[in-house]
Design a protein around this motif. Sequence first.
Motif, PDB file in Angstrom:
ATOM      1  N   ILE A 117     -30.981 -77.776  56.272  1.00 13.80           N
ATOM      2  CA  ILE A 117     -30.362 -78.841  55.477  1.00 13.80           C
ATOM      3  C   ILE A 117     -28.986 -78.431  54.960  1.00 13.80           C
ATOM      4  O   ILE A 117     -28.161 -79.266  54.652  1.00 13.80           O
ATOM      5  CB  ILE A 117     -31.280 -79.228  54.292  1.00 13.80           C
ATOM      6  N   ARG A 118     -28.749 -77.130  54.891  1.00 12.18           N
ATOM      7  CA  ARG A 118     -27.519 -76.579  54.323  1.00 12.18           C
ATOM      8  C   ARG A 118     -27.429 -76.900  52.837  1.00 12.18           C
ATOM      9  O   ARG A 118     -26.549 -77.632  52.375  1.00 12.18           O
ATOM     10  CB  ARG A 118     -26.292 -77.079  55.074  1.00 12.18           C
ATOM     11  N   CYS A 119     -28.422 -76.345  52.139  1.00  9.03           N
ATOM     12  CA  CYS A 119     -28.465 -76.532  50.692  1.00  9.03           C
ATOM     13  C   CYS A 119     -28.768 -75.202  50.025  1.00  9.03           C
ATOM     14  O   CYS A 119     -29.073 -74.214  50.692  1.00  9.03           O
ATOM     15  CB  CYS A 119     -29.522 -77.566  50.311  1.00  9.03           C
ATOM     16  N   GLN A 120     -28.679 -75.192  48.701  1.00  4.83           N
ATOM     17  CA  GLN A 120     -29.005 -74.004  47.919  1.00  4.83           C
ATOM     18  C   GLN A 120     -30.494 -74.026  47.566  1.00  4.83           C
ATOM     19  O   GLN A 120     -31.162 -75.040  47.730  1.00  4.83           O
ATOM     20  CB  GLN A 120     -28.153 -73.978  46.660  1.00  4.83           C
ATOM     21  N   SER A 121     -30.993 -72.923  47.041  1.00  2.18           N
ATOM     22  CA  SER A 121     -32.424 -72.850  46.730  1.00  2.18           C
ATOM     23  C   SER A 121     -32.846 -73.818  45.645  1.00  2.18           C
ATOM     24  O   SER A 121     -34.010 -74.199  45.558  1.00  2.18           O
ATOM     25  CB  SER A 121     -32.819 -71.422  46.335  1.00  2.18           C
ATOM     26  N   ASP A 122     -31.896 -74.275  44.812  1.00  2.00           N
ATOM     27  CA  ASP A 122     -32.229 -75.242  43.772  1.00  2.00           C
ATOM     28  C   ASP A 122     -32.053 -76.688  44.241  1.00  2.00           C
ATOM     29  O   ASP A 122     -32.136 -77.620  43.447  1.00  2.00           O
ATOM     30  CB  ASP A 122     -31.404 -74.991  42.504  1.00  2.00           C
ATOM     31  N   GLY A 123     -31.824 -76.879  45.551  1.00  2.00           N
ATOM     32  CA  GLY A 123     -31.738 -78.214  46.131  1.00  2.00           C
ATOM     33  C   GLY A 123     -30.358 -78.844  46.140  1.00  2.00           C
ATOM     34  O   GLY A 123     -30.179 -79.929  46.695  1.00  2.00           O
ATOM     35  N   ARG A 124     -29.370 -78.163  45.561  1.00  2.00           N
ATOM     36  CA  ARG A 124     -28.004 -78.716  45.565  1.00  2.00           C
ATOM     37  C   ARG A 124     -27.335 -78.441  46.911  1.00  2.00           C
ATOM     38  O   ARG A 124     -27.702 -77.520  47.613  1.00  2.00           O
ATOM     39  CB  ARG A 124     -27.161 -78.106  44.440  1.00  2.00           C
TER      40      ARG A 124
END
Length: 150
Positions: free
Chosen positions: A141-148
């Motif tokens: 998805i190309r996101c950070q671990s916190d979903g951003r």
Amino acid sequence: MEEYENGISKHWLRRVANETDAEVGKYKRAVAERYVVACVVGNSISGKWMSTSSMAQDFAGTSAITQESSVSKREKYRVNLFLPAHHHVESVHFTTNSGASLHPAIAIVQTPGREYFILRDNGMQIGCEEEGVGEEWMKVIRCQSDGRES
């Protein structure tokens, strides 16, 4: 105890129905419904009729052999679905706890026990609050671990 409609908090459904942006409220409800379906599919038993207690016992691996109840021919082919209580939806969020927007593909579902990161399109779990978004999902998805977004 909170009451649920098809696995979703009735209280929360009333709140999102009254959101200032009605479209966002409808979308949050749709995401909640997708999550419930995704959880039901993985935990359901289709076929013979079973009580909630029987399904819970079967799910836990402690079911005893029971006689099939007498149901009409029409009901015999009905699909009976099971949603474990720990997957009941209390709310859906498109932002982090600090108010930052999540990646457009991700939502957070609050259940009685924890928060889950899910895909908005199909309700599939991709992480939880303790571990964050799964490592492979962060790459896809190309996101950070916190979903951003990255």
